[in-house]
Design a protein around this motif. Structure first.
Motif, PDB file in Angstrom:
ATOM      1  N   TYR A 199       0.842  -1.206   0.000  1.00  0.00           N
ATOM      2  CA  TYR A 199       0.000   0.000   0.000  1.00  0.00           C
ATOM      3  C   TYR A 199       0.873   1.250   0.000  1.00  0.00           C
ATOM      4  O   TYR A 199       0.539   2.276  -0.610  1.00  0.00           O
ATOM      5  N   ARG A 200       2.012   1.154   0.691  1.00  0.00           N
ATOM      6  CA  ARG A 200       2.938   2.292   0.706  1.00  0.00           C
ATOM      7  C   ARG A 200       3.476   2.561  -0.704  1.00  0.00           C
ATOM      8  O   ARG A 200       3.610   3.710  -1.122  1.00  0.00           O
ATOM      9  N   THR A 214       4.720   8.732   3.585  1.00  0.00           N
ATOM     10  CA  THR A 214       4.250   7.640   2.717  1.00  0.00           C
ATOM     11  C   THR A 214       3.222   6.782   3.457  1.00  0.00           C
ATOM     12  O   THR A 214       2.271   6.290   2.837  1.00  0.00           O
ATOM     13  N   GLY A 273       0.820   4.352  -2.629  1.00  0.00           N
ATOM     14  CA  GLY A 273       0.733   5.746  -2.172  1.00  0.00           C
ATOM     15  C   GLY A 273       1.881   6.567  -2.734  1.00  0.00           C
ATOM     16  O   GLY A 273       1.690   7.683  -3.225  1.00  0.00           O
ATOM     17  N   ALA A 278      -0.352   5.855   2.056  1.00  0.00           N
ATOM     18  CA  ALA A 278      -0.766   4.447   1.967  1.00  0.00           C
ATOM     19  C   ALA A 278      -2.140   4.260   2.585  1.00  0.00           C
ATOM     20  O   ALA A 278      -3.009   3.566   2.046  1.00  0.00           O
ATOM     21  N   SER A 284      -5.459   3.022   0.543  1.00  0.00           N
ATOM     22  CA  SER A 284      -5.960   1.700   0.960  1.00  0.00           C
ATOM     23  C   SER A 284      -7.473   1.691   1.201  1.00  0.00           C
ATOM     24  O   SER A 284      -8.085   0.642   1.378  1.00  0.00           O
TER      25      SER A 284
END
Ligand code: DC
Length: 283
Positions: free
Chosen positions: A110-111, A151, A114, A155, A159
């Protein structure tokens, strides 16, 4: 297995007996076949005793122990969920090492999304922009920038989108389903990604304890963070991660809760290993 070995022992006894009687100078015609008929059940009994006494004592015990160890290791899936800075990453890594399992930090995926959105000057709150970033280059996963608080916030925002979660699903499932098992950490591992996990931990800590940890980490790196901002960020991120409609952060019904607020890292890891052992011994 038992009977196969008994028959092998039995054949060996008969073979040795026959060789001994022929070695003694006997001829085929001299062998007392009616007597052998009485000897056969006795030889079978001896063959069984050999199997039980010699092999039952060592071979089978070792086999049982090996099976138990294999069961503990084979295809074991451990799910670790919890909010940011709860210690779940450290705990999940330690569990992976303890049980010899590969480890995936799903937050990193997810990071990466992002980070990729921001780099493409997209809007992380817009589903189409976030989805477009899901095809990120794997090399991104090694970037130190991915670990930053900024970040982490991005994220958390990407998400929220169901399409993003869907796009990252297959990768997580493939990791979970690999032969030999896996440890995964994130927000929805025990509830969505691996509801069948052999052990599920939900690692928590008070927002203050988590903000203090982050604050100390950043200070150790020579940064000058504001504790109040840090605490506010953590509370905001918790609310977003737990309040979203798609796969919100929450403990699975059968998860073991582990509150690390008052624990050292070493104590939390010890406790986590104990909880997982209890679970897998009972499976
Ligand atoms: O674990 P982390 O702090 O690296 O996660 C960053 C963000 O990614 C988190 O705030 C929410 C999101 N995330 C998620 O929604 N589901 C996961 N399984 C892992 C992370």
């Amino acid at each position: 297995m038992f009977w196969r070995n008994v028959w092998i022992n039995f054949a060996a006894i008969l073979f040795v007996g026959l060789c001994l009687s022929l070695y003694d100078g006997a001829q085929w015609n001299d062998i007392n076949w009616p007597l052998i008929r009485f000897v056969l059940p006795f030889a079978l009994l001896v063959a069984m005793l050999i199997e039980i006494r010699w092999r039952g004592g060592s071979f089978y015990r070792e086999k049982r122990l090996k099976e138990k160890a294999d069961k503990e290791r084979s295809a074991m899936i451990i799910a670790v969920d919890g909010p940011s800075a709860s210690g779940k990453g450290t705990i999940a890594r330690a569990l992976a090492q303890e049980f010899g399992l590969p480890y995936l930090d799903t937050g990193l995926l997810y990071r990466a999304v992002g980070y990729a959105v921001a780099r493409a000057c997209g809007d992380p709150d817009k589903e189409s922009d976030a989805l477009a970033a899901c095809g990120f280059d794997d090399a991104l996963l090694d970037l130190p920038d991915l670990r930053s608080e900024t970040t982490g916030g991005l994220a958390s925002r990407v998400s929220v989108h169901p399409a993003v979660r869907e796009a990252l699903l297959e990768r997580q499932l493939a990791f979970k389903n690999q032969i030999g098992g896996a440890v995964l950490d994130g927000r929805d591992i025990g509830t969505v990604i691996a509801p069948e996990a052999d052990a599920k931990l939900f690692v928590t800590a008070s927002a203050e304890a988590r903000a203090t940890r982050r604050f100390n980490e950043m200070q150790a790196k020579g940064e000058q963070p504001s504790f109040d901002n840090m605490l506010a960020d953590i509370i905001k991120r918790d609310a977003r991660d737990s309040g979203r409609a798609a796969a919100p952060l929450k403990p699975a019904q059968d998860a073991d809760l582990l509150d690390t607020s008052e624990m050292t890292i070493a104590a939390a890891v010890r406790q986590a290993i104990m909880l997982v052992r209890d679970r897998i011994e009972g499976r």
